[in-house]
Design an enzyme around this catalytic site. Structure first.
Site, PDB file in Angstrom:
ATOM      1  N   GLU A   1       0.820  -1.207   0.000  1.00 38.99           N
ATOM      2  CA  GLU A   1       0.000   0.000   0.000  1.00 38.99           C
ATOM      3  C   GLU A   1       0.856   1.260   0.000  1.00 38.99           C
ATOM      4  O   GLU A   1       0.503   2.253  -0.642  1.00 38.99           O
ATOM      5  CB  GLU A   1      -0.942  -0.014   1.205  1.00 38.99           C
ATOM      6  CG  GLU A   1      -2.125  -0.962   1.067  1.00 38.99           C
ATOM      7  CD  GLU A   1      -1.735  -2.426   1.163  1.00 38.99           C
ATOM      8  OE1 GLU A   1      -2.478  -3.276   0.635  1.00 38.99           O
ATOM      9  OE2 GLU A   1      -0.681  -2.719   1.775  1.00 38.99           O
TER      10      GLU A   1
ATOM     11  N   HIS B   1     -10.454  -6.597   8.093  1.00 39.86           N
ATOM     12  CA  HIS B   1     -11.304  -6.506   6.910  1.00 39.86           C
ATOM     13  C   HIS B   1     -12.618  -5.785   7.170  1.00 39.86           C
ATOM     14  O   HIS B   1     -13.480  -5.749   6.288  1.00 39.86           O
ATOM     15  CB  HIS B   1     -11.605  -7.907   6.364  1.00 39.86           C
ATOM     16  CG  HIS B   1     -10.445  -8.603   5.741  1.00 39.86           C
ATOM     17  ND1 HIS B   1      -9.380  -9.038   6.474  1.00 39.86           N
ATOM     18  CD2 HIS B   1     -10.184  -8.946   4.442  1.00 39.86           C
ATOM     19  CE1 HIS B   1      -8.498  -9.628   5.674  1.00 39.86           C
ATOM     20  NE2 HIS B   1      -8.967  -9.581   4.432  1.00 39.86           N
TER      21      HIS B   1
END
Length: 345
Positions: free
Chosen positions: A76, A145
């Protein structure tokens, strides 16, 4: 800097209204922007051949090629850093972060570089980057998540932060975010991805950084309160308002849409009529957007309030295992319980 006026003259979608899911709305928004501007590129983990873990980018690499839909390494920080370099060279990258909890490895690039370069260079550099973040719970996912990290970024000067709640807003807001010259964190409620709505591309969209009253209360009837919310909790709040109507409650529901900057004028106007406010959010309440809204409303509407501003949020704990998430997430009953407490004040 406000988002530019939307030009629909080159819209590739049909002019006839169509029923879409949120996933389809996001996909069409990306497609329209890529058709209109060759500098718009999509990048992220598995966004190309796979079409993204939620299939939001499905078919884009096939139609626009690997040079404009880039499958990146699992980094990321690398995704955001590369996007910053591309933006400096004139591109308009749209980065996908697969899940909310995966954004933290890119946090330094976002808050130290993406948020500050325009200011640091006295406006010489623009960073028209959109970072798409599926967020929130309700899908029975594993750790990292199902988080709601939006307050981190709303706290960061130099970033715009928005959250869509329905397929139509998802379509228009993503188009507007991509055309904005400022960096935008774009939060998408993943548990609403498959909900449907009718999209009419001939109807002008609402400005990006603005809130909207979705359900108006009749303040002359009594038993009224305002609910301010965003993202996945908009549907929950509307369901609570519908259920509350059976018990004589008249609840006004406002979708904030923009989290930074906040557009609270409709909230102030509503609270001055209803006298009560409940802020609903999945994120924990400590140092949150919900707390900021409560503070501003109590400052601006002090003499109109009949009760303190109440918050219905996730708990101040890490997100629990999937089998416990129903105990963590705000639901219809918790929202209506807060309304009852406010009315009893």
């Amino acid at each position: 800097m406000a988002a530019p006026t939307m030009d629909r003259s080159t819209d590739v979608t049909s002019a006839a209204p169509q029923t879409i899911t949120m996933i389809k709305g996001l996909n069409q928004a990306l497609r329209v922007c890529m058709e209109r501007d060759p500098k718009v590129i999509v990048m992220g983990e598995d966004v190309g051949k796979l079409g993204g873990v939620f299939r939001v980018t499905d078919g884009l690499q096939k139609d626009f090629g690997e040079q404009r839909v880039l499958d990146t390494p699992l980094s990321e920080s690398g995704i955001i850093g590369t996007a910053i370099g591309l933006a400096i060279r004139g591109y308009r990258p749209v980065c996908e972060i697969q899940f909310d909890g995966f954004i933290f490895p890119g946090f330094d690039q976002i808050v130290s570089q993406l948020a500050k370069l325009h200011y640091r260079t006295q406006g010489k550099i623009k960073l028209p980057i959109v970072v798409r973040v599926p967020f929130g719970g309700g899908i029975g996912a594993v750790e990292h998540h199902s988080e709601s990290p939006e307050s981190y970024f709303a706290h960061t000067a130099g970033l715009k932060v928005v959250a869509c709640s329905n397929p139509v807003d998802a379509y228009w807001m993503l188009r507007q975010a991509i055309e904005c010259d400022d960096p935008v964190l774009f939060f998408e409620p993943k548990r609403r991805y498959h909900e449907k709505a009718e999209l009419d591309t001939t109807v002008a969209p609402q400005p990006l950084f603005s809130s909207r009253v979705l359900r108006r209360a009749d303040s002359t009837r009594g038993n009224t309160a305002t609910i301010a919310t965003y993202g996945p909790m908009v549907r929950t709040s509307l369901d609570a308002a519908i259920a509350g109507a059976e018990d004589g409650l008249d609840l006004e529901v406002i979708d904030l849409r923009s989290l930074s900057p906040l557009d609270l004028a409709p909230v102030y106007e509503s609270v001055r009529r209803t006298g009560r406010l409940i802020v609903v959010s999945e994120a924990p309440s400590e140092s949150s957007i919900a707390g900021e809204i409560a503070a501003r409303v109590q400052q601006e509407c002090f003499y109109s309030l009949e009760a303190p501003v109440l918050r219905v949020t996730g708990f101040d704990t890490p997100y629990p295992p999937a089998k416990l998430e129903e105990n963590f997430l705000p639901d219809l009953d918790r929202v209506l319980a807060a309304v009852d407490r406010s009315l009893a004040w």
